[in-house]
Enzyme design. Structure first.
Site, PDB file in Angstrom:
ATOM      1  N   TYR A 172      -2.950  -1.128   7.795  1.00 22.91           N
ATOM      2  CA  TYR A 172      -4.023  -2.108   7.989  1.00 22.91           C
ATOM      3  C   TYR A 172      -4.367  -2.219   9.466  1.00 22.91           C
ATOM      4  CZ  TYR A 172      -3.343  -4.075   3.312  1.00 22.91           C
ATOM      5  OH  TYR A 172      -3.265  -4.274   1.963  1.00 22.91           O
ATOM      6  N   SER A 220      -7.712  -2.423  -4.108  1.00 21.39           N
ATOM      7  CA  SER A 220      -8.448  -1.163  -3.916  1.00 21.39           C
ATOM      8  C   SER A 220      -9.475  -0.965  -5.028  1.00 21.39           C
ATOM      9  CB  SER A 220      -7.494   0.028  -3.893  1.00 21.39           C
ATOM     10  OG  SER A 220      -6.805   0.069  -2.678  1.00 21.39           O
ATOM     11  N   ARG A 270       0.853  -1.190   0.000  1.00 25.13           N
ATOM     12  CA  ARG A 270       0.000   0.000   0.000  1.00 25.13           C
ATOM     13  C   ARG A 270       0.888   1.238   0.000  1.00 25.13           C
ATOM     14  NH1 ARG A 270      -5.035  -2.127   1.479  1.00 25.13           N
ATOM     15  NH2 ARG A 270      -6.051  -2.018  -0.520  1.00 25.13           N
ATOM     16  N   GLN A 321       0.400   2.287  -6.208  1.00 26.28           N
ATOM     17  CA  GLN A 321      -1.024   2.607  -6.290  1.00 26.28           C
ATOM     18  C   GLN A 321      -1.680   2.208  -7.629  1.00 26.28           C
ATOM     19  OE1 GLN A 321      -1.348   6.579  -4.862  1.00 26.28           O
ATOM     20  NE2 GLN A 321      -3.102   6.087  -3.572  1.00 26.28           N
ATOM     21  N   ASP A 332      -2.759  -1.420  -7.668  1.00 26.28           N
ATOM     22  CA  ASP A 332      -3.492  -1.891  -6.485  1.00 26.28           C
ATOM     23  C   ASP A 332      -4.895  -2.379  -6.870  1.00 26.28           C
ATOM     24  OD1 ASP A 332      -4.666  -2.315  -4.065  1.00 26.28           O
ATOM     25  OD2 ASP A 332      -4.238  -0.333  -3.246  1.00 26.28           O
TER      26      ASP A 332
HETATM   27  P1  NAD Z   1      -9.203  -3.813   4.772  1.00 30.71           P
HETATM   28  O1  NAD Z   1      -9.992  -4.323   3.612  1.00 30.71           O
HETATM   29  O2  NAD Z   1      -8.053  -4.607   5.261  1.00 30.71           O
HETATM   30  O3  NAD Z   1     -10.193  -3.596   6.008  1.00 30.71           O
HETATM   31  C1  NAD Z   1     -11.365  -2.817   5.871  1.00 30.71           C
HETATM   32  C2  NAD Z   1     -11.551  -1.943   7.104  1.00 30.71           C
HETATM   33  O4  NAD Z   1     -11.923  -2.770   8.196  1.00 30.71           O
HETATM   34  C3  NAD Z   1     -10.292  -1.185   7.551  1.00 30.71           C
HETATM   35  O5  NAD Z   1     -10.584   0.198   7.606  1.00 30.71           O
HETATM   36  C4  NAD Z   1     -10.002  -1.758   8.930  1.00 30.71           C
HETATM   37  O6  NAD Z   1      -9.494  -0.780   9.836  1.00 30.71           O
HETATM   38  C5  NAD Z   1     -11.379  -2.207   9.372  1.00 30.71           C
HETATM   39  N1  NAD Z   1     -11.369  -3.171  10.485  1.00 30.71           N
HETATM   40  C6  NAD Z   1     -10.562  -4.241  10.679  1.00 30.71           C
HETATM   41  N2  NAD Z   1     -10.872  -4.853  11.838  1.00 30.71           N
HETATM   42  C7  NAD Z   1     -11.914  -4.181  12.384  1.00 30.71           C
HETATM   43  C8  NAD Z   1     -12.691  -4.340  13.564  1.00 30.71           C
HETATM   44  N3  NAD Z   1     -12.455  -5.315  14.444  1.00 30.71           N
HETATM   45  N4  NAD Z   1     -13.688  -3.459  13.778  1.00 30.71           N
HETATM   46  C9  NAD Z   1     -13.933  -2.458  12.909  1.00 30.71           C
HETATM   47  N5  NAD Z   1     -13.234  -2.253  11.778  1.00 30.71           N
HETATM   48  C10 NAD Z   1     -12.240  -3.107  11.513  1.00 30.71           C
HETATM   49  O7  NAD Z   1      -8.700  -2.330   4.533  1.00 30.71           O
HETATM   50  P2  NAD Z   1      -8.408  -1.585   3.167  1.00 30.71           P
HETATM   51  O8  NAD Z   1      -9.677  -1.084   2.612  1.00 30.71           O
HETATM   52  O9  NAD Z   1      -7.598  -2.454   2.319  1.00 30.71           O
HETATM   53  O10 NAD Z   1      -7.570  -0.325   3.649  1.00 30.71           O
HETATM   54  C11 NAD Z   1      -6.608  -0.392   4.685  1.00 30.71           C
HETATM   55  C12 NAD Z   1      -5.857   0.946   4.769  1.00 30.71           C
HETATM   56  O11 NAD Z   1      -4.930   1.029   3.708  1.00 30.71           O
HETATM   57  C13 NAD Z   1      -6.751   2.175   4.648  1.00 30.71           C
HETATM   58  O12 NAD Z   1      -6.272   3.164   5.534  1.00 30.71           O
HETATM   59  C14 NAD Z   1      -6.532   2.632   3.251  1.00 30.71           C
HETATM   60  O13 NAD Z   1      -6.771   4.021   3.082  1.00 30.71           O
HETATM   61  C15 NAD Z   1      -5.083   2.284   3.084  1.00 30.71           C
HETATM   62  N6  NAD Z   1      -4.739   2.153   1.656  1.00 30.71           N
HETATM   63  C16 NAD Z   1      -3.638   2.802   1.195  1.00 30.71           C
HETATM   64  C17 NAD Z   1      -3.287   2.682  -0.141  1.00 30.71           C
HETATM   65  C18 NAD Z   1      -2.076   3.357  -0.680  1.00 30.71           C
HETATM   66  O14 NAD Z   1      -1.472   4.147   0.007  1.00 30.71           O
HETATM   67  N7  NAD Z   1      -1.682   3.066  -1.905  1.00 30.71           N
HETATM   68  C19 NAD Z   1      -4.044   1.896  -0.998  1.00 30.71           C
HETATM   69  C20 NAD Z   1      -5.177   1.245  -0.490  1.00 30.71           C
HETATM   70  C21 NAD Z   1      -5.496   1.383   0.852  1.00 30.71           C
END
Ligand code: NAD
Length: 390
Positions: A235, A139, A128, A133, A136
């Site tokens: 994460y 996403s 990430r 990006q 990805d």
């Molecule tokens: P994910 O699919 O792993 O999880 C979805 C959401 O579930 C997350 O927000 C996580 O905090 C939440 N979660 C996990 N356990 C939980 C619990 N017990 N109770 C409530 N919520 C819970 O997450 P994702 O969508 O892949 O994104 C993870 C992070 O990575 C985010 O901050 C996102 O913005 C970031 N991200 C960054 C990039 C990048 O920089 N290129 C790309 C994609 C995502």
């Protein structure tokens, strides 16, 4: 080198790994492209368009896989019933595979890939980082799933989403609770707001509060320090027992107020956290709807049946899997850009060039030189082998 685009054979899979536009890019980078006849049909992309883009159309999976040195796919290799063979066994020894391998959930397939000395890369293990990006795919697919989850909920809900002031009186807006404000959750918030719902979002990571509020939703979450809830990649990580109790209490206090709950919570490599027990479902209003986007990882709701819609305690619980595949045109377009960017990342001077000192290349590699090189997958494979022997 020959790059093969294989037809997806998984149930309800309508996407294809690359579009004709991406074929042009891959050809311009110096590859030949083989395209399995009919592979684009689910996404309304005909063989003709691929031919015009410069691909050679190949009839039948056996031919496609055996003639390709690099195979591009979406789903992990699966057993091909019509050929009576596993797709991983159709790969040439030493070939390269790019797909959403999800290796921790497909240990047996990973073992075949290692045995066949395939160099396999898992698109879902993309770091990430800003540099990665464009590649990805997780996403991209989560964005589509978050959007579609809201439409499913709106369709199933026996109420309207927006507030309406009519001659027949005022209709109150529906209340939507999004659990997990990652990529899918944020898209779900934006979509639900756009069609008029009042939205609350729950997450354990305090870092998402600002994003949630900027989309016009209210944030609810336990009072945790960022380091307690989030790892270095951004994460969520497993919580302490006390943090879990605090969060659970808060979440369960909000569930009875919601007409719709959309859950997206995941912790990488682990089953989805169980956040909505049956007792909380029983306290929801009759006619309410839950859409559980973590259904493929066991579900965030105790009553979710993956791939099915069930009614429990007068609440409709939808457990969709492969939701992105229900929007095959745009899902294909996005995935295609991601996988093509990744292939070009692995390319130098018209051919494959695997630089293991590169963080993107090394982080996404699952098997090479006959070994499982992704640590957690290797540990799980060894654990499974020991358990089987014992
Ligand atoms: P994910 O699919 O792993 O999880 C979805 C959401 O579930 C997350 O927000 C996580 O905090 C939440 N979660 C996990 N356990 C939980 C619990 N017990 N109770 C409530 N919520 C819970 O997450 P994702 O969508 O892949 O994104 C993870 C992070 O990575 C985010 O901050 C996102 O913005 C970031 N991200 C960054 C990039 C990048 O920089 N290129 C790309 C994609 C995502």
């Amino acid at each position: 080198m020959k790059v093969g685009v294989a037809k997806e054979i998984g149930p309800n899979e309508r996407r294809v790994a690359v579009t004709p536009d991406s074929v042009r890019q891959i050809k311009a980078a110096g590859y030949e492209v083989l395209f399995e006849a009919g592979a684009g049909a689910g996404a309304y992309l005909g063989d003709r368009a691929y031919e015009e883009a410069g691909a050679a159309i190949v009839t039948g999976a056996a031919d496609l896989w055996s003639r390709s040195e690099i195979v591009l796919k979406i789903q992990p290799p699966l057993p091909n019933r019509s050929l009576n063979a596993h797709e991983a066994d159709l790969l040439n020894e030493g070939a390269v595979l790019l797909c959403m391998l999800r290796p921790l959930s497909h240990i047996d397939t990973v073992r075949i890939l290692a045995r066949r000395r395939v160099t396999s890369f898992s698109m879902d293990m993309m770091p990430r980082t800003t540099r990665a990006q464009r590649m990805d795919a997780l996403s991209s697919m989560s964005t589509i799933a978050g959007y579609k989850a809201v439409l499913i909920a709106a369709d199933m809900l026996p109420r309207l989403f927006p507030m309406l002031v009519t001659a027949a009186g005022t209709i109150a807006p529906s209340r939507v609770l999004i659990v997990g404000a990652g990529v899918a959750g944020l898209q779900a918030i934006a979509t639900a707001r756009r069609i008029g719902a009042v939205v609350e979002a729950y997450d354990v990571r305090p870092a998402v509060k600002e994003e949630v509020e900027s989309l016009g939703a209210t944030f609810v979450g336990p009072q945790l320090k960022e380091s307690e809830a989030q790892d270095a990649q951004g994460y969520a990580k497993p919580l302490s027992a006390e943090a879990q109790r605090q969060g659970q209490e808060l979440l369960e206090s909000r569930i009875p107020h919601a007409d719709v709950v959309i859950t997206t919570a995941r912790v990488p490599g682990l089953p989805a956290p169980r956040l909505i027990p049956a007792a909380a479902v029983a306290r929801m209003k009759p006619g309410s709807v839950i859409v559980d986007l973590a259904a493929d990882m066991g579900g965030n709701c105790e009553l979710t049946q993956p791939g099915e819609t069930v009614v429990r305690h007068n609440v409709t619980i939808h457990g969709p899997v492969r939701l992105a595949s229900t929007v095959p045109i745009h899902a294909t377009q996005m995935y295609s850009r991601n996988i093509t960017a990744f292939l070009l990342h692995l390319t130098k001077e018209g051919t494959l060039h695997l630089d293991w000192s590169d963080d993107i290349t090394s982080a996404t590699c699952v098997t090479r030189d006959g070994q499982i090189v992704h640590g957690p997958t290797r540990t799980r494979a060894e654990g499974a082998a020991t358990a089987a022997a014992g």
